[in-house]
Design an enzyme around this catalytic site. Structure first.
Site, PDB file in Angstrom:
ATOM      1  N   SER A  10       0.834  -1.203   0.000  1.00  0.00           N
ATOM      2  CA  SER A  10       0.000   0.000   0.000  1.00  0.00           C
ATOM      3  C   SER A  10       0.873   1.259   0.000  1.00  0.00           C
ATOM      4  O   SER A  10       1.638   1.465  -0.930  1.00  0.00           O
ATOM      5  CB  SER A  10      -0.962  -0.034   1.193  1.00  0.00           C
ATOM      6  OG  SER A  10      -1.971   0.929   1.051  1.00  0.00           O
TER       7      SER A  10
ATOM      8  N   ASP B  90      -9.344  -6.652  -3.269  1.00  0.00           N
ATOM      9  CA  ASP B  90      -8.878  -5.422  -2.628  1.00  0.00           C
ATOM     10  C   ASP B  90     -10.013  -4.411  -2.577  1.00  0.00           C
ATOM     11  O   ASP B  90     -10.557  -4.004  -3.611  1.00  0.00           O
ATOM     12  CB  ASP B  90      -7.689  -4.847  -3.401  1.00  0.00           C
ATOM     13  CG  ASP B  90      -6.941  -3.774  -2.623  1.00  0.00           C
ATOM     14  OD1 ASP B  90      -7.585  -2.973  -1.933  1.00  0.00           O
ATOM     15  OD2 ASP B  90      -5.695  -3.743  -2.706  1.00  0.00           O
TER      16      ASP B  90
ATOM     17  N   HIS C 250      -7.195  -6.267   0.851  1.00  0.00           N
ATOM     18  CA  HIS C 250      -6.100  -5.305   0.790  1.00  0.00           C
ATOM     19  C   HIS C 250      -4.985  -5.619   1.785  1.00  0.00           C
ATOM     20  O   HIS C 250      -3.803  -5.492   1.451  1.00  0.00           O
ATOM     21  CB  HIS C 250      -6.655  -3.897   1.067  1.00  0.00           C
ATOM     22  CG  HIS C 250      -5.618  -2.815   0.953  1.00  0.00           C
ATOM     23  ND1 HIS C 250      -5.087  -2.423  -0.251  1.00  0.00           N
ATOM     24  CD2 HIS C 250      -5.013  -2.038   1.907  1.00  0.00           C
ATOM     25  CE1 HIS C 250      -4.202  -1.456  -0.050  1.00  0.00           C
ATOM     26  NE2 HIS C 250      -4.133  -1.207   1.243  1.00  0.00           N
TER      27      HIS C 250
END
Length: 462
Positions: free
Chosen positions: A286, A363, A392
């Protein structure tokens, strides 16, 4: 000496042209025109120096070549001031006389007679946004402007999930992991915290080391379950870096700050005698993917990485903000509104190390298309893309996850090592062009201009 001067001139030419091309990608017409003018200025100076080297090779010194960078920067700063004046009137509707009287900082000549350039006269984005949206008679009610700095508010969440004390974090001993607590000092004198968790095999030098950059929420203590799974299945050393402002680390998080944290982490692991500097991988999930991409794209470090792993990251903060923030006006916010941009789609093209992109099919935050775009734009000749049946934040729990990382790491190591010496001690690998960069300081100077808050306020692109 002539050879050294010629090589140095090639390095300077490559650096300046690349940095100017980066600035020229903006859709802001005044900035593009300004960059074209600086390019012409630099080209004329470059032609003169090349002619001197050709006619009288011994007369040109290395210091003169280095001065080309400073000279070009000074020219750009001068032209930026002119652009600022033009855009101030265009965006804020303030006449030049009124603007001059309101300047908080002016350009003056220093005590040594040298020009002290200051671009700090541009008003903060919150003030400009207020001036653009509200009638002038309401400005006094909002003296600090419309403070909608979404990038800081949503990006950096060291206290999520909620804790009584975000400075207290879980230690690896809770998972029966042997570790070292490490404190690093960054280039801007911020102390950051880290865990070095060594392989269970005992011979740390024979195994690769993974520098782990986590996401925007929580701390390195929240990633220990992930680390344990990796160490149970893979022969790795893992260096968990805590960003500034997170956990015990000092300072306040920012885009440039996180980049400096990454540089400090890389510098540390490559100088440890018990770790193999040729087997350094960077991993980022991320927001951490943006930090990993930046480190892997810098000239000073990109040729010294064995591989890059990016998991569920985004193309840029302005782009992902339009996807995840439930605010109707978000799509109309100009680019300069974001204090943090993390423009991954621009940087991935400079990656030369083997790269693995891991995208979770479920995600709920990052659209799969962003990971596909990063993969497509990556400059590495050896890159791969993998889909994981996960969300995610829980890709590491998928059955195929550790096998995926194992295969990639072994494949990446085979690129720089023969099959018989994959685990043998080796020296640090030089960049792909065979030259160790001598332009680190110039890179930092240019990065300060390109990433700085003042300059990004001028890039009015959406």
């Amino acid at each position: 000496m002539t050879t050294n001067v010629s090589i140095r001139l090639e390095e300077v030419e490559e650096l300046v042209r690349r940095k100017l091309d980066e600035m020229k990608t903006t859709k802001c017409s005044p900035i593009s025109v300004m960059v074209e003018g600086v390019q012409e200025f630099f080209a004329s100076k470059l032609d003169v120096m090349k002619a001197r080297i050709k006619s009288s090779p011994g007369d040109v010194q290395l210091e003169e070549v280095d001065a080309l960078v400073s000279c070009t920067m000074a020219e750009m700063e001068s032209r930026l001031r002119a652009v600022e004046r033009e855009m101030w009137t265009m965006v804020c509707g303030v006449e030049e006389e009124e603007r001059e009287s309101e300047r908080s900082t002016v350009t003056e000549r220093g005590d040594d007679g040298g020009a002290t350039c200051c671009l700090g006269s541009m008003k903060p984005p919150s003030i400009i946004l207020r001036n653009m949206i509200l009638p002038k008679d309401l400005w006094p009610a909002f003296p600090r402007g419309l403070n909608l700095s979404v990038s800081d508010y949503f990006l950096y969440q060291p206290g999520f999930p909620t804790r009584a004390n975000i400075r207290t974090i879980l230690k690896p001993s809770a998972y029966d992991l042997q570790y070292e607590e490490v404190w690093l000092t960054t280039k801007d004198h911020v102390d950051i915290y880290a865990f070095l968790i060594k392989t269970k095999l005992g011979n740390t030098h024979s195994c690769p080391t993974l520098i782990f950059f986590h996401g925007n929420a929580g701390s390195i203590g929240d990633r220990l379950e992930n680390v344990k799974i990796l160490l149970d299945d893979l022969s790795l050393n893992i260096f968990l870096v805590e960003y500034r402002g997170y956990g015990p680390s000092k300072g306040v998080p920012s885009e440039r700050g996180l980049y400096r944290d990454a540089k400090a982490a890389f510098r540390y692991v490559t100088t440890r005698s018990d770790l193999d500097a040729r087997k350094i991988f960077v991993f980022g999930r991320s927001l951490g993917g943006a930090v990993a991409i930046h480190l892997a794209s810098r000239k000073a470090t990109r040729g010294r990485l064995a591989g890059v792993i990016v998991e569920n990251s985004f193309t840029s903060v302005p782009s992902i903000a339009k996807k995840v923030i439930d605010f109707p006006g978000i799509r109309y916010l100009p680019r300069w509104f974001y204090n943090n941009k993390f423009d991954n789609k621009v940087k991935v093209g400079a990656i030369v190390a083997p790269a693995l992109f891991i995208s979770s099919e479920n995600d709920e935050i990052v659209p799969a298309g962003m990971m596909h775009k990063l993969y497509a734009l990556t400059g590495s000749d050896k890159k791969s893309f993998a889909k994981i049946d996960a969300g995610h934040n829980d890709a590491f729990e998928a059955d195929a996850y550790t096998r995926l990382l194992h295969d990639f790491i072994q494949s990446a190591l085979s690129v720089t090592s023969t099959p018989d010496d994959v685990c043998a001690p080796v020296k640090t690998a030089p960049p792909p062009d065979g030259k160790i960069s001598r332009l680190d300081s110039e890179e930092d100077m240019w990065e300060d201009i390109l990433v700085s808050e003042t300059t990004t306020k001028l890039l009015l692109t959406s």
